[in-house]
Scaffold this motif. Structure first.
Motif, PDB file in Angstrom:
ATOM      1  N   THR A 234       0.862  -1.173   0.000  1.00  0.00           N
ATOM      2  CA  THR A 234       0.000   0.000   0.000  1.00  0.00           C
ATOM      3  C   THR A 234       0.900   1.225   0.000  1.00  0.00           C
ATOM      4  OG1 THR A 234      -0.110   0.114   2.419  1.00  0.00           O
ATOM      5  CG2 THR A 234      -1.799  -1.208   1.294  1.00  0.00           C
ATOM      6  N   TRP A 235       0.287   2.389  -0.174  1.00  0.00           N
ATOM      7  CA  TRP A 235       1.029   3.649  -0.235  1.00  0.00           C
ATOM      8  C   TRP A 235       0.569   4.576   0.881  1.00  0.00           C
ATOM      9  CZ3 TRP A 235       4.629   4.176  -4.227  1.00  0.00           C
ATOM     10  CH2 TRP A 235       4.565   3.180  -5.213  1.00  0.00           C
ATOM     11  N   GLN A 236       1.476   5.458   1.317  1.00  0.00           N
ATOM     12  CA  GLN A 236       1.101   6.437   2.347  1.00  0.00           C
ATOM     13  C   GLN A 236      -0.073   7.274   1.879  1.00  0.00           C
ATOM     14  OE1 GLN A 236       4.143   8.915   3.996  1.00  0.00           O
ATOM     15  NE2 GLN A 236       5.429   7.192   4.589  1.00  0.00           N
ATOM     16  N   ALA A 237       0.007   7.755   0.638  1.00  0.00           N
ATOM     17  CA  ALA A 237      -1.100   8.527   0.063  1.00  0.00           C
ATOM     18  C   ALA A 237      -1.954   7.560  -0.758  1.00  0.00           C
ATOM     19  CB  ALA A 237      -0.571   9.663  -0.799  1.00  0.00           C
ATOM     20  N   GLY A 238      -2.534   6.573  -0.063  1.00  0.00           N
ATOM     21  CA  GLY A 238      -3.202   5.472  -0.755  1.00  0.00           C
ATOM     22  C   GLY A 238      -4.686   5.658  -0.899  1.00  0.00           C
ATOM     23  N   GLU A 239      -5.111   6.893  -1.191  1.00  0.00           N
ATOM     24  CA  GLU A 239      -6.541   7.129  -1.308  1.00  0.00           C
ATOM     25  C   GLU A 239      -7.142   6.289  -2.427  1.00  0.00           C
ATOM     26  OE1 GLU A 239      -4.307   9.511  -1.238  1.00  0.00           O
ATOM     27  OE2 GLU A 239      -4.718  10.756   0.521  1.00  0.00           O
TER      28      GLU A 239
ATOM     29  N   LEU B 229      -9.285  -0.477   5.175  1.00  0.00           N
ATOM     30  CA  LEU B 229      -9.343  -1.920   4.964  1.00  0.00           C
ATOM     31  C   LEU B 229      -9.504  -2.256   3.485  1.00  0.00           C
ATOM     32  CD1 LEU B 229     -11.557  -2.842   8.031  1.00  0.00           C
ATOM     33  CD2 LEU B 229      -9.147  -3.461   7.699  1.00  0.00           C
ATOM     34  N   VAL B 230     -10.265  -1.456   2.762  1.00  0.00           N
ATOM     35  CA  VAL B 230     -10.388  -1.662   1.322  1.00  0.00           C
ATOM     36  C   VAL B 230      -9.017  -1.470   0.652  1.00  0.00           C
ATOM     37  CG1 VAL B 230     -11.378  -0.748  -0.817  1.00  0.00           C
ATOM     38  CG2 VAL B 230     -12.828  -1.079   1.188  1.00  0.00           C
ATOM     39  N   GLY B 231      -8.245  -0.504   1.155  1.00  0.00           N
ATOM     40  CA  GLY B 231      -6.897  -0.308   0.628  1.00  0.00           C
ATOM     41  C   GLY B 231      -6.027  -1.539   0.825  1.00  0.00           C
ATOM     42  N   VAL B 232      -6.170  -2.189   1.971  1.00  0.00           N
ATOM     43  CA  VAL B 232      -5.438  -3.436   2.214  1.00  0.00           C
ATOM     44  C   VAL B 232      -5.938  -4.524   1.276  1.00  0.00           C
ATOM     45  CG1 VAL B 232      -4.923  -5.239   3.898  1.00  0.00           C
ATOM     46  CG2 VAL B 232      -4.981  -2.843   4.617  1.00  0.00           C
TER      47      VAL B 232
ATOM     48  N   GLU C  45       2.017   2.971   6.581  1.00  0.00           N
ATOM     49  CA  GLU C  45       1.159   3.865   7.364  1.00  0.00           C
ATOM     50  C   GLU C  45      -0.331   3.621   7.107  1.00  0.00           C
ATOM     51  OE1 GLU C  45       2.177   5.832   9.648  1.00  0.00           O
ATOM     52  OE2 GLU C  45       4.301   6.161   9.287  1.00  0.00           O
ATOM     53  N   PRO C  46      -0.778   2.370   7.195  1.00  0.00           N
ATOM     54  CA  PRO C  46      -2.189   2.100   6.870  1.00  0.00           C
ATOM     55  C   PRO C  46      -3.173   2.629   7.892  1.00  0.00           C
ATOM     56  CG  PRO C  46      -1.178   0.150   7.804  1.00  0.00           C
ATOM     57  CD  PRO C  46      -0.069   1.154   7.606  1.00  0.00           C
TER      58      PRO C  46
ATOM     59  N   ILE D 215       4.396  -0.812   8.584  1.00  0.00           N
ATOM     60  CA  ILE D 215       5.038   0.437   8.969  1.00  0.00           C
ATOM     61  C   ILE D 215       3.952   1.346   9.522  1.00  0.00           C
ATOM     62  CG2 ILE D 215       6.248   2.495   8.154  1.00  0.00           C
ATOM     63  CD1 ILE D 215       7.409   0.823   5.908  1.00  0.00           C
ATOM     64  N   ASP D 216       4.111   1.784  10.747  1.00  0.00           N
ATOM     65  CA  ASP D 216       3.116   2.699  11.305  1.00  0.00           C
ATOM     66  C   ASP D 216       3.697   3.412  12.519  1.00  0.00           C
ATOM     67  OD1 ASP D 216      -0.086   2.626  10.470  1.00  0.00           O
ATOM     68  OD2 ASP D 216       0.360   3.693  12.320  1.00  0.00           O
ATOM     69  N   HIS D 217       3.224   4.650  12.735  1.00  0.00           N
ATOM     70  CA  HIS D 217       3.634   5.415  13.910  1.00  0.00           C
ATOM     71  C   HIS D 217       2.705   5.188  15.099  1.00  0.00           C
ATOM     72  CE1 HIS D 217       7.013   7.613  12.265  1.00  0.00           C
ATOM     73  NE2 HIS D 217       6.309   7.895  11.186  1.00  0.00           N
ATOM     74  N   ASP D 218       1.635   4.426  14.883  1.00  0.00           N
ATOM     75  CA  ASP D 218       0.732   4.091  15.977  1.00  0.00           C
ATOM     76  C   ASP D 218       1.381   2.963  16.780  1.00  0.00           C
ATOM     77  OD1 ASP D 218      -1.250   3.081  17.642  1.00  0.00           O
ATOM     78  OD2 ASP D 218      -2.853   3.362  16.168  1.00  0.00           O
TER      79      ASP D 218
END
Length: 254
Positions: free
Chosen positions: A84-89, A154-157, A172-173, A202-205
């Motif tokens: 996925t992409w950070q800007a994964g709209e 979730l759709v992005g995943v 960053e999902p 990868i996530d900052h959470d």
């Protein structure tokens, strides 16, 4: 120990005189969620770009014993390595089903003529299976704007998973999700991994990362400064100094 699906060996990326990634060795096993964390600018997205073929790198990328590092991004995707992409709209003017169908389209002249002749139809069973796996079944006919932010993530995943991906790299999902949405998102990722798919997160959470990852790698200035189980990483003085900031009592995160 789970079967190793993804392995990188001495993966390095240079932009002129700048070393963005240096000699990264990393593995992701079947059914395993592995975290890649570090401060902004540490080289995490660059690493994902290198693994998936979107930036030039040296070193090896292996998926299920098959070398991928000499292949382009689309061939790596077809081999079973997705991201996925950070800007994964999502595409707002397409339905969820159409968003996933785009990810399945092959590139090249043959696929172009197939589309022109109208012989290309969305593989609905494949798409619905991906939506079911991530926890948003029956959403194929809806548009992204009709879904909650958590459902859109979730759709992005699902878009990354559709078509038989063996390993998915999530960049960053969970960005923008509140605490409840993040917990629910993590539960769905566990179900994805339980199906045998390898996940690099990868996530900052940090609550999400510490809760669902079996192992962590910590990047700083393009170098892995620590790796291991979350309980070990959160107490590592080098990691605390570089990223976490302060030692945290068990059960608490930033």
């Amino acid at each position: 120990m789970s079967e190793t699906l993804l392995r990188t060996a001495q993966l390095s990326v240079r932009y002129g005189g700048v070393v963005a990634n240096s000699g990264i060795d990393l593995t992701v096993g079947a059914g395993e969620i592995v975290g890649l964390i570090g401060p902004n600018g540490a080289g995490k997205t660059t690493f994902v770009d290198a693994v998936t073929g979107f930036t030039a790198a040296t070193g090896e990328v292996t998926l299920e014993e098959t070398r991928l590092d000499r292949l382009g991004p689309h061939r790596r995707r077809r081999a079973g390595l997705a991201r996925t992409w950070q800007a994964g709209e999502l595409f707002g003017d397409l339905t969820v089903e159409q968003n996933l169908a785009v990810a399945l389209q092959r590139t090249g002249v043959r696929s172009l003529f197939t589309d022109i002749l109208g012989r290309s139809a969305p593989p609905r069973d494949t798409i619905e299976a991906a939506l079911e796996l991530v926890g948003v079944p029956g959403s194929g006919a809806r548009r992204p704007g009709e879904l909650t932010l958590g459902q859109q993530k979730l759709v992005g995943v699902a878009r990354a998973l559709v078509g038989g991906s063996r390993v998915v790299l999530l960049d960053e999902p969970a960005a923008g999700l509140d605490t409840h949405e993040s917990v629910e998102f993590g539960q769905h990722l566990r179900r994805v991994a339980a199906s045998g798919i390898g996940v690099l997160l990868i996530d900052h959470d940090m609550q999400l990362v510490l809760d669902i990852c079996a192992r962590l790698y910590v990047l700083d200035f393009g170098v892995v400064i620590a790796s291991g189980e979350p309980a070990v990483i959160r107490e590592d003085p080098t990691v605390i100094a570089a990223y976490l900031g302060t030692a945290q009592p068990a059960g608490e995160t930033e």
